[in-house]
Write a protein that holds these residues in place. Structure first.
Motif, mmCIF file in Angstrom:
data_model
loop_
_atom_site.group_PDB
_atom_site.id
_atom_site.type_symbol
_atom_site.label_atom_id
_atom_site.label_comp_id
_atom_site.label_asym_id
_atom_site.label_seq_id
_atom_site.Cartn_x
_atom_site.Cartn_y
_atom_site.Cartn_z
ATOM 1 N N GLN A 259 -68.918 4.255 16.973
ATOM 2 C CA GLN A 259 -68.474 5.641 17.118
ATOM 3 C C GLN A 259 -69.687 6.524 17.346
ATOM 4 N N PHE A 260 -69.639 7.272 18.443
ATOM 5 C CA PHE A 260 -70.723 8.189 18.805
ATOM 6 C C PHE A 260 -70.205 9.608 18.647
ATOM 7 N N THR A 261 -70.905 10.425 17.841
ATOM 8 C CA THR A 261 -70.472 11.791 17.567
ATOM 9 C C THR A 261 -71.546 12.767 18.028
ATOM 10 N N SER A 262 -71.110 13.715 18.839
ATOM 11 C CA SER A 262 -72.028 14.752 19.327
ATOM 12 C C SER A 262 -71.242 16.042 19.524
ATOM 13 N N GLY A 263 -71.405 16.997 18.597
ATOM 14 C CA GLY A 263 -70.676 18.250 18.706
ATOM 15 C C GLY A 263 -69.182 18.017 18.712
ATOM 16 N N PRO A 264 -68.474 18.527 19.718
ATOM 17 C CA PRO A 264 -67.016 18.348 19.772
ATOM 18 C C PRO A 264 -66.584 16.975 20.269
ATOM 19 N N TRP A 265 -67.540 16.143 20.714
ATOM 20 C CA TRP A 265 -67.209 14.843 21.289
ATOM 21 C C TRP A 265 -67.262 13.739 20.236
ATOM 22 N N ILE A 266 -66.265 12.836 20.268
ATOM 23 C CA ILE A 266 -66.302 11.576 19.523
ATOM 24 C C ILE A 266 -65.910 10.469 20.493
ATOM 25 N N TYR A 298 -62.033 14.963 22.194
ATOM 26 C CA TYR A 298 -62.761 16.220 22.347
ATOM 27 C C TYR A 298 -61.995 17.302 21.600
ATOM 28 N N THR A 299 -62.683 18.054 20.730
ATOM 29 C CA THR A 299 -62.033 19.057 19.900
ATOM 30 C C THR A 299 -62.448 20.461 20.310
ATOM 31 N N PHE A 300 -61.444 21.312 20.531
ATOM 32 C CA PHE A 300 -61.664 22.741 20.744
ATOM 33 C C PHE A 300 -61.527 23.426 19.392
ATOM 34 N N PHE A 301 -62.622 23.957 18.869
ATOM 35 C CA PHE A 301 -62.600 24.588 17.556
ATOM 36 C C PHE A 301 -62.212 26.061 17.673
ATOM 37 N N ALA A 302 -61.450 26.546 16.660
ATOM 38 C CA ALA A 302 -61.065 27.959 16.571
ATOM 39 C C ALA A 302 -60.498 28.459 17.897
ATOM 40 N N VAL A 303 -59.422 27.804 18.348
ATOM 41 C CA VAL A 303 -58.831 28.106 19.648
ATOM 42 C C VAL A 303 -58.371 29.559 19.713
ATOM 43 N N PHE A 304 -58.781 30.266 20.757
ATOM 44 C CA PHE A 304 -58.413 31.672 20.984
ATOM 45 C C PHE A 304 -58.698 32.542 19.758
ATOM 46 N N GLY A 305 -59.797 32.196 19.064
ATOM 47 C CA GLY A 305 -60.186 32.992 17.918
ATOM 48 C C GLY A 305 -59.352 32.780 16.673
ATOM 49 N N VAL A 310 -57.876 22.137 18.123
ATOM 50 C CA VAL A 310 -57.046 21.288 18.974
ATOM 51 C C VAL A 310 -57.904 20.155 19.522
ATOM 52 N N GLY A 311 -57.488 18.919 19.254
ATOM 53 C CA GLY A 311 -58.196 17.752 19.740
ATOM 54 C C GLY A 311 -57.421 17.044 20.833
ATOM 55 N N LEU A 312 -58.121 16.642 21.888
ATOM 56 C CA LEU A 312 -57.518 15.868 22.966
ATOM 57 C C LEU A 312 -58.034 14.442 22.870
ATOM 58 N N PHE A 334 -53.317 5.444 26.044
ATOM 59 C CA PHE A 334 -52.796 6.328 25.005
ATOM 60 C C PHE A 334 -53.395 7.714 25.188
ATOM 61 N N LEU A 335 -52.528 8.723 25.292
ATOM 62 C CA LEU A 335 -52.938 10.115 25.426
ATOM 63 C C LEU A 335 -52.264 10.909 24.316
ATOM 64 N N ALA A 336 -53.026 11.773 23.641
ATOM 65 C CA ALA A 336 -52.466 12.519 22.520
ATOM 66 C C ALA A 336 -53.224 13.823 22.323
ATOM 67 N N THR A 337 -52.580 14.705 21.597
ATOM 68 C CA THR A 337 -53.236 15.923 21.148
ATOM 69 C C THR A 337 -52.999 16.076 19.657
ATOM 70 N N ARG A 338 -54.047 16.527 18.966
ATOM 71 C CA ARG A 338 -53.973 16.747 17.525
ATOM 72 C C ARG A 338 -54.257 18.224 17.249
ATOM 73 N N VAL A 339 -53.367 18.871 16.508
ATOM 74 C CA VAL A 339 -53.544 20.272 16.152
ATOM 75 C C VAL A 339 -53.731 20.367 14.642
ATOM 76 N N SER A 340 -54.903 20.832 14.226
ATOM 77 C CA SER A 340 -55.184 21.069 12.809
ATOM 78 C C SER A 340 -55.100 22.567 12.566
ATOM 79 N N PHE A 341 -54.165 23.003 11.723
ATOM 80 C CA PHE A 341 -53.945 24.430 11.511
ATOM 81 C C PHE A 341 -54.961 25.034 10.539
ATOM 82 N N ASN A 342 -55.631 24.175 9.748
ATOM 83 C CA ASN A 342 -56.663 24.631 8.807
ATOM 84 C C ASN A 342 -56.140 25.727 7.883
ATOM 85 N N ASP A 343 -54.881 25.566 7.441
ATOM 86 C CA ASP A 343 -54.286 26.516 6.516
ATOM 87 C C ASP A 343 -54.241 25.912 5.120
ATOM 88 N N ILE A 344 -53.808 26.708 4.148
ATOM 89 C CA ILE A 344 -53.786 26.213 2.774
ATOM 90 C C ILE A 344 -52.725 25.136 2.579
#
Length: 411
Positions: A259-266, A298-305, A310-312, A334-344
């Motif tokens: 596993q190679f990790t660099s910023g938003p890339w895994i 690839y993860t987009f952090f804090a989407v639209f503020g 959102v991870g692709l 395999f294609l997927a998207t992961r949405v982490s809401f980061n809520d309580i």
């Protein structure tokens, strides 16, 4: 020889308490667990009238933790599942029942676990090729990610150079399969008619080892397994018409995970080479083969503020045996998207599709999980099959589209 998991856990606990009583003033005790209600509704009826359109099961999992003043511990996690629909899905299991001790050797640390434990190997999202120590609890969920507890002796040595694990496995557990009323099956697998290549049957001593290290942002794992396969060959015998008989061969498996990790890339890789296993019906010949999975996220952090990430995800898995493979993952994207809401409430949703590049069959899977309160949580999921009739592996389950809900109380 049959291993009684209840006697095994009791003996280990007695050993721990006696040793601690001789050396310590007392033992700290804590416990936690969950009670669950699992419901599934299947949209289509099958050609077998014995299979039901509804599944309902009750689950209980509790962890008891004992720790002495030398930080030695005993962990006991019994698991119960009662299924109203399919008796073969009901299960009494020990997921954990192990004694743990650890210490230092110069600049290194050692850790010893004796008893029943769960070991996870792998980095992929779709399917973990290298994950071979614990047996699959197939009736729990068709994603094949749930595992049974495994008796073992596990020694780990950790230092700046990485971690080396050595594992001895004195007992083999059979894979669980649905019964007459269950779904996700073709012919019924008769576990009572199991057979083994080795004369010691389930008492063959299996051995495994794994080294984990890193080079900068790259994490690497190398593993080897020698023993009874966790994947049975399913045989047809004219003496038992209409059923399949599981047979377990002796195999060797060499595994690589990276596993190679660099910023938003895994970026991820899993690969195995396995020998000793027979391929699928109608061939049933022993065949050495390799399989691999490559992919990334690839993860987009804090989407639209917002607080949402959102991870692709994209992964490709292939198997040298092609149509002779014993798994559906012989050439799949395999294609997927992961949405982490980061809520309580720790809300997370994953939506994915698996596309067979050889026969155009597709499996759609959507899952969401969320805490309702401090004690309550739920998981909901749906799975839909397309063109399953074109896939010899998926064809028997092509009418098993379902909606599911799991409600859990945590204590």
């Amino acid at each position: 020889m049959k291993i009684d998991f209840g006697k095994l856990s009791g003996s280990l606990l007695l050993f721990f308490v006696m040793g601690s009583s001789a050396n310590a003033a007392g033992i700290d005790f804590s416990s936690f667990g969950s009670l669950g209600l699992d419901y599934r509704w299947y949209a289509e009826k099958t050609n077998d009238p014995r299979q039901r359109s509804h599944l309902l099961s009750l689950t209980s999992e509790t962890t008891f933790l004992f720790i002495d003043d030398q930080d030695r511990s005993f962990t006991l996690t019994p698991y119960f599942r009662y299924d109203v629909t399919d008796s073969e899905r009901s299960l009494v299991d020990l997921k954990e029942a192990y004694f743990l001790a650890y210490g230092d050797i110069r600049d290194n640390e050692w850790e010893l676990r004796l008893g029943v434990d769960k070991v996870f190997w792998g980095v992929a999202e779709l399917h973990n090729l290298v994950n071979i120590v614990n047996q699959t609890d197939l009736v729990h969920d068709p994603d094949q990610k749930s595992r049974l507890g495994q008796p073992m002796a596990r020694l780990a040595l950790t230092g700046d150079w990485g971690t080396l694990e050595l594992i001895g496995l004195p007992y083999h557990r059979k894979r669980t399969y649905p019964g007459q009323s269950g779904r996700f099956r073709g012919l019924i697998v008769q576990n009572e008619l199991v057979s083994y290549e080795d004369s010691h049957e389930e008492d063959h001593l299996d051995l495994a080892a794994r080294f984990l290290g890193y080079v900068g942002p790259l994490d690497l794992g190398f593993s080897v397994f020698r023993g009874t396969s966790r994947d049975p060959t399913l045989l047809i015998d004219d003496s038992y018409p209409g059923v399949l008989l599981p047979h377990y061969e002796l195999i060797r498996q060499y595994g690589l995970e990276a596993q190679f990790t660099s910023g938003p890339w895994i970026l991820k890789l899993e690969a195995i080479h396995r020998s000793g296993l027979k391929n699928t019906l109608p061939y049933l010949s022993e065949e050495d083969y390799s399989a691999r999975l490559v992919g990334g996220e690839y993860t987009f952090f804090a989407v639209f503020g917002s607080d949402k990430d959102v991870g692709l995800i994209a992964e490709w898995i292939s198997d040298d045996r092609d149509e002779r493979s014993t798994t559906s993952f012989q050439n799949d994207l395999f294609l997927a998207t992961r949405v982490s809401f980061n809520d309580i409430q720790s809300t997370e949703a994953v939506i994915g599709i698996t596309y067979d590049l050889d026969n155009n069959s597709r499996v759609f899977d959507a899952r969401i999980e969320r805490r309702i309160s401090d004690n309550w949580s739920f998981r909901a999921n749906a799975q839909i099959f397309w063109n399953a009739e074109e896939d010899p592996y998926l064809n028997p389950v092509g009418q098993d589209d379902y909606l599911g809900l799991v409600l859990e109380y945590h204590f």
